[in-house]
Design a protein around this motif. Structure first.
Motif, mmCIF file in Angstrom:
data_model
loop_
_atom_site.group_PDB
_atom_site.id
_atom_site.type_symbol
_atom_site.label_atom_id
_atom_site.label_comp_id
_atom_site.label_asym_id
_atom_site.label_seq_id
_atom_site.Cartn_x
_atom_site.Cartn_y
_atom_site.Cartn_z
ATOM 1 N N ILE A 11 21.429 32.121 36.289
ATOM 2 C CA ILE A 11 21.916 30.754 36.541
ATOM 3 C C ILE A 11 23.387 30.639 36.162
ATOM 4 O O ILE A 11 24.179 30.035 36.893
ATOM 5 C CB ILE A 11 21.048 29.718 35.788
ATOM 6 N N LEU A 12 23.782 31.205 35.042
ATOM 7 C CA LEU A 12 25.185 31.158 34.613
ATOM 8 C C LEU A 12 26.086 31.885 35.607
ATOM 9 O O LEU A 12 27.181 31.414 35.921
ATOM 10 C CB LEU A 12 25.348 31.758 33.213
ATOM 11 N N ILE A 13 25.643 33.003 36.124
ATOM 12 C CA ILE A 13 26.427 33.741 37.115
ATOM 13 C C ILE A 13 26.588 32.911 38.383
ATOM 14 O O ILE A 13 27.683 32.796 38.930
ATOM 15 C CB ILE A 13 25.777 35.108 37.418
ATOM 16 N N LEU A 14 25.508 32.318 38.850
ATOM 17 C CA LEU A 14 25.579 31.486 40.057
ATOM 18 C C LEU A 14 26.490 30.287 39.851
ATOM 19 O O LEU A 14 27.245 29.911 40.746
ATOM 20 C CB LEU A 14 24.181 31.017 40.474
ATOM 21 N N THR A 15 26.442 29.677 38.676
ATOM 22 C CA THR A 15 27.305 28.538 38.377
ATOM 23 C C THR A 15 28.759 28.964 38.426
ATOM 24 O O THR A 15 29.599 28.261 38.981
ATOM 25 C CB THR A 15 26.965 27.947 36.994
ATOM 26 N N GLY A 16 29.077 30.107 37.861
ATOM 27 C CA GLY A 16 30.441 30.626 37.892
ATOM 28 C C GLY A 16 30.904 30.914 39.303
ATOM 29 O O GLY A 16 32.032 30.619 39.678
ATOM 30 N N LEU A 17 30.034 31.492 40.133
ATOM 31 C CA LEU A 17 30.384 31.778 41.511
ATOM 32 C C LEU A 17 30.588 30.497 42.302
ATOM 33 O O LEU A 17 31.472 30.417 43.144
ATOM 34 C CB LEU A 17 29.298 32.628 42.170
ATOM 35 N N GLN A 18 29.794 29.491 42.015
ATOM 36 C CA GLN A 18 29.937 28.217 42.698
ATOM 37 C C GLN A 18 31.287 27.589 42.380
ATOM 38 O O GLN A 18 31.983 27.099 43.257
ATOM 39 C CB GLN A 18 28.809 27.269 42.291
ATOM 40 N N ALA A 19 31.695 27.606 41.103
ATOM 41 C CA ALA A 19 32.986 27.040 40.714
ATOM 42 C C ALA A 19 34.115 27.813 41.381
ATOM 43 O O ALA A 19 35.085 27.230 41.847
ATOM 44 C CB ALA A 19 33.134 27.062 39.198
ATOM 45 N N GLN A 20 33.999 29.138 41.423
ATOM 46 C CA GLN A 20 35.027 29.974 42.028
ATOM 47 C C GLN A 20 35.183 29.634 43.502
ATOM 48 O O GLN A 20 36.281 29.652 44.029
ATOM 49 C CB GLN A 20 34.650 31.449 41.857
ATOM 50 N N SER A 21 34.083 29.309 44.171
ATOM 51 C CA SER A 21 34.115 29.082 45.607
ATOM 52 C C SER A 21 34.677 27.714 45.983
ATOM 53 O O SER A 21 34.793 27.408 47.161
ATOM 54 C CB SER A 21 32.719 29.262 46.193
ATOM 55 N N GLU A 22 35.066 26.895 45.028
ATOM 56 C CA GLU A 22 35.633 25.585 45.333
ATOM 57 C C GLU A 22 37.037 25.691 45.925
ATOM 58 O O GLU A 22 37.510 24.769 46.566
ATOM 59 C CB GLU A 22 35.657 24.709 44.076
ATOM 60 N N ILE A 23 37.703 26.814 45.714
ATOM 61 C CA ILE A 23 39.028 27.061 46.263
ATOM 62 C C ILE A 23 38.934 28.284 47.172
ATOM 63 O O ILE A 23 38.521 29.349 46.749
ATOM 64 C CB ILE A 23 40.065 27.333 45.142
ATOM 65 N N LYS A 24 39.313 28.106 48.419
ATOM 66 C CA LYS A 24 39.264 29.201 49.389
ATOM 67 C C LYS A 24 40.684 29.514 49.859
ATOM 68 O O LYS A 24 41.308 28.697 50.534
ATOM 69 C CB LYS A 24 38.420 28.819 50.607
ATOM 70 N N PHE A 25 41.188 30.691 49.471
ATOM 71 C CA PHE A 25 42.487 31.137 49.960
ATOM 72 C C PHE A 25 42.314 31.800 51.318
ATOM 73 O O PHE A 25 41.337 32.515 51.542
ATOM 74 C CB PHE A 25 43.118 32.128 48.976
ATOM 75 N N ASP A 26 43.273 31.582 52.225
ATOM 76 C CA ASP A 26 43.257 32.254 53.528
ATOM 77 C C ASP A 26 43.359 33.760 53.325
ATOM 78 O O ASP A 26 42.739 34.534 54.045
ATOM 79 C CB ASP A 26 44.407 31.776 54.410
ATOM 80 N N LYS A 27 44.186 34.162 52.354
ATOM 81 C CA LYS A 27 44.324 35.570 51.974
ATOM 82 C C LYS A 27 44.797 35.603 50.530
ATOM 83 O O LYS A 27 45.400 34.646 50.042
ATOM 84 C CB LYS A 27 45.307 36.314 52.882
ATOM 85 N N THR A 28 44.506 36.690 49.843
ATOM 86 C CA THR A 28 44.940 36.832 48.453
ATOM 87 C C THR A 28 45.840 38.053 48.267
ATOM 88 O O THR A 28 46.233 38.369 47.155
ATOM 89 C CB THR A 28 43.734 36.938 47.493
ATOM 90 N N ASN A 29 46.163 38.736 49.366
ATOM 91 C CA ASN A 29 47.000 39.921 49.297
ATOM 92 C C ASN A 29 47.988 39.887 50.457
ATOM 93 O O ASN A 29 47.624 39.516 51.579
ATOM 94 C CB ASN A 29 46.125 41.181 49.389
ATOM 95 N N HIS A 30 49.243 40.289 50.162
ATOM 96 C CA HIS A 30 50.246 40.378 51.229
ATOM 97 C C HIS A 30 51.072 41.634 51.045
ATOM 98 O O HIS A 30 51.550 41.925 49.955
ATOM 99 C CB HIS A 30 51.171 39.163 51.219
ATOM 100 N N ASN A 31 51.246 42.374 52.129
ATOM 101 C CA ASN A 31 52.066 43.579 52.118
ATOM 102 C C ASN A 31 53.351 43.294 52.886
ATOM 103 O O ASN A 31 53.307 43.027 54.088
ATOM 104 C CB ASN A 31 51.306 44.755 52.742
ATOM 105 N N PHE A 32 54.492 43.354 52.184
ATOM 106 C CA PHE A 32 55.791 43.105 52.814
ATOM 107 C C PHE A 32 56.250 44.289 53.662
ATOM 108 O O PHE A 32 57.190 44.163 54.440
ATOM 109 C CB PHE A 32 56.862 42.832 51.744
ATOM 110 N N GLY A 33 55.621 45.439 53.474
ATOM 111 C CA GLY A 33 56.103 46.637 54.151
ATOM 112 C C GLY A 33 57.370 47.113 53.453
ATOM 113 O O GLY A 33 57.500 47.021 52.238
#
Length: 122
Positions: A11-33
């Motif tokens: 239950i604690l793990i699911l609660t943590g995952l639920q809180a994490q999922s409240e913010i959705k980034f389009d991407k979390t990594n960018h390569n400038f080349g």
């Protein structure tokens, strides 16, 4: 007793995952080349607040002085979008990988944004 401990842990793990999922980034990594030494390069990381409460960025901290995050501290309401601009100053030649830690109010686990690339001489 072991079953109860397992269930509570789950239950604690699911609660943590639920809180994490409240913010959705389009991407979390960018390569400038490949970028030239001494040239500032920026990327904008966009996110959506999918939670019921307004999202507020408490802080965004880069791991070094060559990387600068910029963001507004205005609340982002449910369903709305916000962003964080990350600028890299390219002070040294070579391959780089830098992280920016983003902490939202009310969410325990920070989110890591990553920029990477290769700085070449002019």
């Amino acid at each position: 007793m072991k079953k109860l401990a397992f269930i509570l842990s789950f239950i604690l793990i699911l609660t943590g995952l639920q809180a994490q999922s409240e913010i959705k980034f389009d991407k979390t990594n960018h390569n400038f080349g490949k970028i030239k030494k001494g040239i500032n390069k920026s990327v904008v990381f966009n996110f959506t607040n999918t939670g019921a409460k307004p999202a507020v960025i408490e802080f965004a901290q880069a791991e070094c002085g060559c990387t600068t995050p910029e963001y507004k501290q205005n609340p982002v309401l449910k369903g709305q979008k916000g962003n964080i601009k990350v600028t890299y100053t390219a002070p040294f030649s070579g391959v780089f990988k830098k992280n920016v830690t983003v902490k939202f109010a009310g969410i325990k686990t920070p989110i890591e944004l990553t920029i990477e690339g290769e700085v070449i001489l002019k």
